[in-house]
Design a protein around this motif. Structure first.
Motif, short mmCIF file in Angstrom:
data_model
loop_
_atom_site.label_atom_id
_atom_site.label_comp_id
_atom_site.label_asym_id
_atom_site.label_seq_id
_atom_site.Cartn_x
_atom_site.Cartn_y
_atom_site.Cartn_z
N LEU B 161 10.62 -52.36 33.55
CA LEU B 161 9.34 -51.68 33.08
C LEU B 161 8.88 -52.00 31.70
N SER B 162 9.98 -52.34 30.73
CA SER B 162 9.70 -52.51 29.54
C SER B 162 8.82 -53.75 29.43
N ALA B 188 7.58 -60.04 17.79
CA ALA B 188 8.26 -59.10 18.81
C ALA B 188 8.17 -57.70 18.23
N PHE B 189 8.91 -57.57 17.12
CA PHE B 189 9.11 -56.04 16.75
C PHE B 189 8.13 -55.32 15.93
N LYS B 190 7.35 -56.26 15.35
CA LYS B 190 6.38 -55.62 14.30
C LYS B 190 4.92 -55.35 15.23
N VAL B 191 4.65 -56.08 16.14
CA VAL B 191 3.33 -56.32 16.82
C VAL B 191 3.58 -55.72 18.30
N MET B 192 4.31 -56.63 19.02
CA MET B 192 4.51 -56.44 20.39
C MET B 192 5.07 -55.02 20.84
N VAL B 193 6.28 -54.77 20.50
CA VAL B 193 7.02 -53.71 20.78
C VAL B 193 6.09 -52.65 20.41
N PRO B 194 5.51 -52.17 19.11
CA PRO B 194 4.79 -51.03 18.82
C PRO B 194 3.53 -51.14 19.76
N ILE B 200 7.26 -48.45 26.94
CA ILE B 200 8.76 -48.61 26.61
C ILE B 200 9.20 -47.04 26.84
N ILE B 201 8.37 -46.07 26.07
CA ILE B 201 8.91 -44.77 26.20
C ILE B 201 8.94 -44.30 27.58
N VAL B 202 7.81 -44.95 28.45
CA VAL B 202 8.01 -44.27 30.04
C VAL B 202 9.07 -44.87 30.39
N SER B 203 9.40 -46.09 30.50
CA SER B 203 10.75 -46.70 30.89
C SER B 203 11.97 -45.81 30.34
N ALA B 204 12.15 -45.52 29.24
CA ALA B 204 13.10 -44.86 28.62
C ALA B 204 13.06 -43.42 29.41
N ILE B 205 12.21 -42.67 29.48
CA ILE B 205 11.98 -41.49 30.33
C ILE B 205 12.27 -41.30 31.90
N LEU B 206 11.88 -42.48 32.47
CA LEU B 206 12.23 -42.68 33.84
C LEU B 206 13.66 -43.17 33.80
N ALA B 207 14.13 -43.66 33.02
CA ALA B 207 15.70 -44.03 32.82
C ALA B 207 16.47 -42.98 32.80
N ILE B 208 16.22 -41.77 32.06
CA ILE B 208 17.00 -40.79 31.64
C ILE B 208 16.93 -39.93 33.28
N SER B 209 15.77 -39.95 33.91
CA SER B 209 15.67 -39.18 34.98
C SER B 209 16.49 -39.88 36.01
N ARG B 210 16.42 -40.99 36.11
CA ARG B 210 17.39 -41.69 36.92
C ARG B 210 18.66 -41.53 36.93
N ALA B 211 19.01 -41.33 35.58
CA ALA B 211 20.57 -41.19 35.08
C ALA B 211 20.96 -39.77 35.46
N ILE B 212 20.24 -38.74 35.14
CA ILE B 212 20.47 -37.31 35.62
C ILE B 212 20.80 -37.24 37.01
#
Lengths: 285, 291
Positions: B161-162, B188-194, B200-212
């Protein structure tokens, strides 16, 4: 060391970190699977595949489990395939712009995120109790069919939308009706993609454990099921049952059963990937 | 001909409606059973008591122990999956040569294909013994090991997802950054990731949802002792593994013990529902930025 050097060092360091993390993950999986094969291979034999479950680990086999898995797989396919493809066609070809379609889309996205164990609760109440199917293969298959429906719908839509509109236009221009266009042009052209999605979804269904436990699939079934209304067990539940026992002998059985389960899942995924590649090469619009 | 076309359209629409019925069915069933559960157990006790013992003679119905177990394993999983997943996504998208990417990506996907019951076996038989060898006092069933294994399981989920988010950032941004003399790391970390942060936040939230919502790994390796604690060393129980535990036994329909799994289920459903909708909202709200 000036700041350019620091930047270059960081750059190099991350390259190394990146490759080692990625390869590390793959290696962990390799170690896991290697461990399973090392543990389970000795138990894997023809006897293991055709024996009924038993109190004695050495005499136990996975016959009832894989027959159950096969039944569930066939029934789940029969239920989810027409439903999922039908819904996918509807969303992509008919209801594209209206509000209902938008609502359906959000709904499907939501369903895809519902934990599988919740589908088990749905199946337990709707199929097992209200429709009085009991703890049958049919109830389990219906539950799994609903579980994988969102995956099938999404992949059907993707496959259909990959068909270039020139084909649709050409068919329409020749006077074909909407359904004739779909049936004779769109579906044949997207079938490879649809099939890939369906197989991937089914491979997930084969590995599902929790929803089937909740709808009442049993850990111990003395005989192989004969029909869709029979009680049943499946490979993942048999594995769960054996893992939960303290005796080491049963753990070895579990490892052997996992080899069979992984073989089935990897085989299905392999077929899906093969189909996808073939289809992509053939349909180079 | 026209009638046939109409009928076909109706049939296809009916197929699509099955998904709506599924959602309605889930909500109704959970709500009805939970409603009659809360007729017998006070909702205050449910949310404040720190004891969950519906299967014992001394009955107590506090969901907190199951919630803490669920939160703890999910937290451990996400601590593993998020950094690793993002590192992999950045590496594959920004650094890896095409050939390497083509080999590694499908191999990573295998992680997502392995059935969860198999991961449960890994957690109990491999990871717990390894952890025990250097963490003295780690119980045979604990939250740590299934949490880590669950994290490993959702790594490809986070990374793919990221990666999608990163690759939807226009190449012009990357080129501009290189043009200013930035290294790949800075780009990568100052331009692309921001720039890809919403994805990336969406992927993190969905991952939490998966985990619970994950069930079998915890059912196998975390033990089945509801305990209001955040200690990763001791046996715990999650909402999902409680539902499995009750389902394995023979609980009569309509009994209060039977209804507890629906009360637990609706709690789980609400959490995942909220998380999924937040992620959907972020996706539709922010992800169109570059198109």
């Amino acid at each position: 060391m000036n700041s350019t050097d620091t930047s270059r060092t960081k750059d190099k360091a991350f390259r190394i970190l990146g490759i080692s993390t990625t390869v590390g993950c793959v290696l962990i999986l390799a170690v896991f699977i290697g461990f399973i094969i090392y543990q389970g291979m000795e138990r894997l034999s023809w006897e293991f595949l055709v024996s009924l479950p038993s109190r004695f680990a050495e005499q136990s086999g996975i016959y009832t489990a894989w027959i159950g898995t096969l039944w569930v797989l066939v029934l789940t396919t029969l239920i989810s395939f027409p439903l999922g493809v039908g819904a996918g066609i509807y969303l992509e070809e008919y209801g594209k712009k209206n509000k209902l379609a938008k609502f359906l889309e959000i709904n499907i996205a939501n369903l895809a995120g519902v934990p599988s164990v919740i589908y088990g609760l749905l199946g337990l109440e709707a199929f097992v109790r209200i429709m009085k199917m009991g703890n049958s293969i049919l109830a389990g298959s219906l539950t799994l069919a609903l579980l994988i429906l969102p995956i099938i719908i999404v992949s059907t839509r993707e496959a259909i939308s990959a068909v270039p509109s020139s084909i649709r236009d050409a068919s329409n221009a020749l006077g074909a009706s909407k359904w004739q266009t779909i049936w004779h042009q769109i579906l044949p052209a997207s079938f490879g993609g649809i099939l890939t999605g369906v197989i991937l979804a089914l491979s997930r269904a084969v590995g599902e454990t929790a929803p089937l436990i909740v709808v009442g699939a049993l850990a111990y079934v003395p005989f192989a099921p004969q029909g869709p209304m029979d009680e049943f067990t499946v490979l993942p539940i048999q594995i769960f049952n054996w893992v939960s026992r303290p005796q080491h002998e049963f753990v070895i059985n579990a490892a052997a059963a996992i080899i069979v389960l992984l073989f089935i899942t990897f085989l299905m995924n392999g077929i899906a990937v093969y189909l996808r590649n073939r289809w992509q090469n053939k349909m180079n619009w | 001909m026209r009638i046939k076309e109409k009928i076909i359209e109706k049939i296809l629409a009916a197929c699509a409606l099955v998904t709506v019925l599924t959602t309605l069915g889930i909500i109704l069933i959970l709500a009805i059973e939970a409603f009659s559960f809360f007729g017998k157990v006070s909702i205050v006790e449910f949310f404040t008591s720190t004891q969950w013992t519906p299967l014992f003679t001394q009955k107590s119905y506090g969901i907190l122990p199951l919630l803490s177990g669920t939160a703890l394993t999910a937290l451990i999983a996400i601590t593993v999956a998020l950094p690793v997943g993002i590192i992999i996504a950045v590496y594959l998208n920004e650094y890896a040569p095409r050939r390497v990417r083509k080999i590694l990506k499908p191999l990573l996907e295998i992680l997502a294909v392995v059935p969860t019951v198999v991961y449960g076996f890994f957690a109990l038989m491999i990871v717990t013994p390894i952890l025990q060898s250097f963490i003295p006092g780690l119980s045979g069933f604990n939250a740590l090991s299934p949490g880590i294994v669950m994290g490993i399981m959702i790594i490809p989920f986070v990374s793919s997802l990221s990666e999608d988010a990163l690759s939807s950032v226009p190449d012009s941004l990357r080129q501009a950054s290189f043009g200013m003399g930035s290294t790949k790391f800075q780009t990568a970390f100052k331009v692309m990731v921001p720039a890809a942060s919403s994805g990336i936040i969406v992927s993190a939230i969905l991952a939490i949802s998966r985990a619970i919502g994950e069930t079998m790994i915890v059912a196998i390796a975390a033990g089945s002792q509801p305990r209001f604690t955040f200690d990763p060393m001791v046996p715990i129980q999650t909402i999902t593994s409680y539902i499995v535990q009750v389902s394995m036994g023979d609980v009569p329909h309509g009994s209060i013990a039977y209804q507890t799994i629906f009360a637990a289920g609706i709690t789980l459903f609400i959490f995942t529902f909220i998380l999924n909708n937040i992620s959907y909202w972020i996706k539709t709200r922010y992800q169109q930025k570059y198109e």
